[in-house]
Design an enzyme around this catalytic site. Structure first.
Site, PDB file in Angstrom:
ATOM      1  N   GLY A 121      37.736  37.150  47.367  1.00 51.64           N
ATOM      2  CA  GLY A 121      38.148  38.407  46.762  1.00 51.64           C
ATOM      3  C   GLY A 121      39.648  38.480  46.578  1.00 51.64           C
ATOM      4  N   SER A 122      40.085  39.574  45.954  1.00 53.61           N
ATOM      5  CA  SER A 122      41.474  39.679  45.520  1.00 53.61           C
ATOM      6  C   SER A 122      42.458  39.827  46.672  1.00 53.61           C
ATOM      7  CB  SER A 122      41.627  40.858  44.548  1.00 53.61           C
ATOM      8  OG  SER A 122      41.186  42.066  45.154  1.00 53.61           O
ATOM      9  N   THR A 123      42.027  40.371  47.813  1.00 54.34           N
ATOM     10  CA  THR A 123      42.926  40.494  48.963  1.00 54.34           C
ATOM     11  C   THR A 123      42.845  39.266  49.858  1.00 54.34           C
ATOM     12  OG1 THR A 123      42.572  42.889  48.880  1.00 54.34           O
ATOM     13  CG2 THR A 123      43.684  42.022  50.821  1.00 54.34           C
TER      14      THR A 123
ATOM     15  N   ASP B 281      38.474  38.462  55.609  1.00 54.56           N
ATOM     16  CA  ASP B 281      37.818  38.727  54.335  1.00 54.56           C
ATOM     17  C   ASP B 281      38.235  40.113  53.854  1.00 54.56           C
ATOM     18  OD1 ASP B 281      36.172  38.281  52.156  1.00 54.56           O
ATOM     19  OD2 ASP B 281      34.421  37.740  53.354  1.00 54.56           O
TER      20      ASP B 281
ATOM     21  N   ASP C 119      35.115  46.291  50.140  1.00 51.89           N
ATOM     22  CA  ASP C 119      35.183  47.220  49.012  1.00 51.89           C
ATOM     23  C   ASP C 119      35.275  48.669  49.471  1.00 51.89           C
ATOM     24  OD1 ASP C 119      34.894  45.216  46.861  1.00 51.89           O
ATOM     25  OD2 ASP C 119      32.961  44.877  47.809  1.00 51.89           O
TER      26      ASP C 119
ATOM     27  N   LYS D  82      30.582  45.285  51.138  1.00 56.34           N
ATOM     28  CA  LYS D  82      31.192  44.092  50.574  1.00 56.34           C
ATOM     29  C   LYS D  82      30.271  43.538  49.499  1.00 56.34           C
ATOM     30  CE  LYS D  82      32.763  40.989  53.384  1.00 56.34           C
ATOM     31  NZ  LYS D  82      33.807  40.733  52.370  1.00 56.34           N
TER      32      LYS D  82
ATOM     33  N   GLU E 178      29.338  35.319  52.669  1.00 57.67           N
ATOM     34  CA  GLU E 178      30.288  36.036  53.518  1.00 57.67           C
ATOM     35  C   GLU E 178      29.635  36.481  54.822  1.00 57.67           C
ATOM     36  OE1 GLU E 178      33.314  37.934  50.170  1.00 57.67           O
ATOM     37  OE2 GLU E 178      31.527  39.049  50.751  1.00 57.67           O
TER      38      GLU E 178
END
EC number: 5.3.1.6
Length: 227
Positions: free
Chosen positions: A27-29, A82, A85, A95, A104
């Protein structure tokens, strides 16, 4: 927003020490956490082995020179970082916005310390405003969709272009537009018992720390200190 995500990811990397087996999130983070681990390996000689949660993260890690192993070749993971959301006040989360929820959760399960990295917009009072991803086998997926529809879950198939998205594990994802999930544990158990459901994006009672990046800086929330 990207600066906040990077701040959270880099902060999480500070928990990594030599000799660890680490779970590399998707994911983006989480992307920035993986980037920082790659930097530390190159510049500091950090000695770690990674376990990835998606084909996307595998490609990123390989490009950074992070040594990798298979989840099947280890018994436990020291630390996994991780994204999430949504995270509620009881440290339950949703998530799967990146379609990697099954891998995940498989990586999270044998992890000694599980950390989420988020920006402050992901903190919510109740889960459910973000659509809940449910990974389902392809066989019978349309029948299961109708079951969800009749239950009032407002389902939609995750798409990639004009076709249904296929996950790394060759499944479909049905997103449920629930609005508010009053009891994440009960709803998670209901989905667990639903034939055709491989996994769902409710990560209940799993996380140990949540690193939150906001305009005022970084806050580390400890799940075991919640009330």
């Amino acid at each position: 927003m990207e600066a906040l995500k990077k701040l959270a990811g880099v902060t999480a990397a500070q928990y990594v020490t030599d000799g660890m087996t680490i779970g590399l999130g998707t994911g983006s983070t989480a992307y920035y956490f993986v980037e920082e681990i790659g930097r530390r390996i190159k510049e500091e000689g950090l000695q770690v082995v990674g376990v990835t949660t998606s084909s996307v993260t595998t490609k990123q890690a390989e490009g950074l020179g992070i040594p990798l192993t298979s989840i099947d070749d280890i018994d436990c993971i020291d630390l996994t970082v991780d994204g999430a959301d949504e995270v509620d006040k009881a440290f339950n989360g949703i998530k799967g916005g990146g379609a990697a929820l099954l891998m995940e959760k498989i990586v999270a399960t044998p992890t000694k310390e599980y950390i989420w990295v988020v920006d402050e917009s992901k903190l919510v009072d109740h889960l459910g405003a973000f659509k809940l991803p449910v990974e389902v086998v392809q066989y019978g997926a349309d029948r299961l969709f109708r079951v969800f529809e009749r239950a009032g879950y407002k389902p939609s198939f995750r798409m990639k272009g004009d076709k249904r998205l296929i996950t790394d594990m060759q499944n479909f994802i049905i997103d449920l537009d629930l609005g508010c999930i009053e009891n994440p544990f009960d709803f998670g158990r209901l989905l667990d018992q639903t034939v055709g459901v491989v996994e769902h994006g409710l990560f209940n009672g799993m996380v140990d720390k949540v690193i939150v990046a906001g305009q005022a800086g970084v806050t580390v929330l400890e799940a075991n200190q919640s009330t």
